[in-house]
Motif scaffolding. Structure first.
Motif, mmCIF file in Angstrom:
data_model
loop_
_atom_site.group_PDB
_atom_site.id
_atom_site.type_symbol
_atom_site.label_atom_id
_atom_site.label_comp_id
_atom_site.label_asym_id
_atom_site.label_seq_id
_atom_site.Cartn_x
_atom_site.Cartn_y
_atom_site.Cartn_z
ATOM 1 N N UNK A 1 -96.101 -23.721 -34.005
ATOM 2 C CA UNK A 1 -95.386 -24.708 -34.825
ATOM 3 C C UNK A 1 -94.545 -25.633 -33.957
ATOM 4 N N UNK A 2 -93.739 -25.066 -33.074
ATOM 5 C CA UNK A 2 -92.886 -25.880 -32.210
ATOM 6 C C UNK A 2 -93.686 -26.770 -31.270
ATOM 7 N N UNK A 3 -94.792 -26.246 -30.766
ATOM 8 C CA UNK A 3 -95.647 -27.049 -29.900
ATOM 9 C C UNK A 3 -96.293 -28.208 -30.647
ATOM 10 N N UNK A 4 -96.730 -27.953 -31.879
ATOM 11 C CA UNK A 4 -97.313 -29.025 -32.687
ATOM 12 C C UNK A 4 -96.272 -30.097 -33.001
ATOM 13 N N UNK B 1 -94.469 -18.251 -22.143
ATOM 14 C CA UNK B 1 -93.853 -18.724 -23.380
ATOM 15 C C UNK B 1 -92.347 -18.832 -23.278
ATOM 16 N N UNK B 2 -91.718 -17.851 -22.668
ATOM 17 C CA UNK B 2 -90.263 -17.898 -22.480
ATOM 18 C C UNK B 2 -89.889 -19.072 -21.581
ATOM 19 N N UNK B 3 -90.647 -19.259 -20.507
ATOM 20 C CA UNK B 3 -90.373 -20.359 -19.585
ATOM 21 C C UNK B 3 -90.563 -21.719 -20.259
ATOM 22 N N UNK B 4 -91.679 -21.878 -20.978
ATOM 23 C CA UNK B 4 -91.947 -23.158 -21.637
ATOM 24 C C UNK B 4 -90.950 -23.439 -22.755
ATOM 25 N N UNK B 5 -90.549 -22.404 -23.493
ATOM 26 C CA UNK B 5 -89.559 -22.602 -24.550
ATOM 27 C C UNK B 5 -88.220 -23.033 -23.952
ATOM 28 N N UNK B 6 -87.864 -22.485 -22.812
ATOM 29 C CA UNK B 6 -86.640 -22.914 -22.132
ATOM 30 C C UNK B 6 -86.728 -24.360 -21.678
ATOM 31 N N UNK C 1 -95.620 -30.803 -22.802
ATOM 32 C CA UNK C 1 -94.978 -29.526 -23.126
ATOM 33 C C UNK C 1 -95.517 -28.954 -24.427
ATOM 34 N N UNK C 2 -95.738 -29.810 -25.418
ATOM 35 C CA UNK C 2 -96.253 -29.348 -26.699
ATOM 36 C C UNK C 2 -97.626 -28.712 -26.586
ATOM 37 N N UNK C 3 -98.510 -29.341 -25.834
ATOM 38 C CA UNK C 3 -99.861 -28.779 -25.656
ATOM 39 C C UNK C 3 -99.782 -27.437 -24.931
#
Length: 146
Positions: A32-35, A95-100, A73-75
């Motif tokens: 969801x967040x990536x989209x 996932x933790x790294x990208x979310x940060x 980042x979203x993709x």
């Protein structure tokens, strides 16, 4: 390996294992967040005049460059979210790294779209929390047979 419904519970690093609980929540929120970040990036690339730029803000970048940052980042977040559903340990770490990184990017995006950026910061915080606590709680639930 205990089975519950359509989900198989495996170890956090097992390849091809379906996940449940907090890990599934994190995967859904990542997708969801990536989209949403993809839509944010497309809007910034396509329509620069949609956003109001504030003056005298420390982090001034061109909206098109911000659009490409959010799109990329979203993709990556969507792809990592799909891998989280597969139960891959590397996907949890990525996932933790990208979310940060997404939280930092959305913090710097606040002057352009404060509500949208705030929502995505909250989504990223939930993703980090769910990925950090998910495997321990899922493993305890599987061990109890629930």
């Amino acid at each position: 390996m205990a089975t519950t419904g359509m989900h198989r519970q495996g170890t956090a690093g097992s390849s091809g294992a379906w996940v449940s609980g907090w890990t599934a929540f994190a995967g859904v929120m990542m997708i969801f967040g990536g989209a949403m970040a993809i839509f944010q990036g497309i809007a910034a690339i396509a329509q620069d005049d949609v956003f109001v730029t504030t003056r005298n803000y420390v982090y001034t970048f061109n909206l098109t460059s911000w659009g490409w940052i959010h799109l990329t980042l979203g993709v990556l977040v969507v792809l990592a979210g799909v891998a989280v559903f597969r139960g891959m340990l590397w996907a949890r770490i990525v996932g933790i790294t990208l979310a940060g990184l997404s939280m930092v990017a959305n913090f710097m995006w606040l002057p352009h779209s404060p509500v949208w950026a705030s929502v995505l910061i909250a989504v990223d915080a939930f993703v980090i929390w769910a990925l950090c606590v998910g495997s321990d709680r899922d493993a305890r639930t599987a061990a109890r047979g629930c």
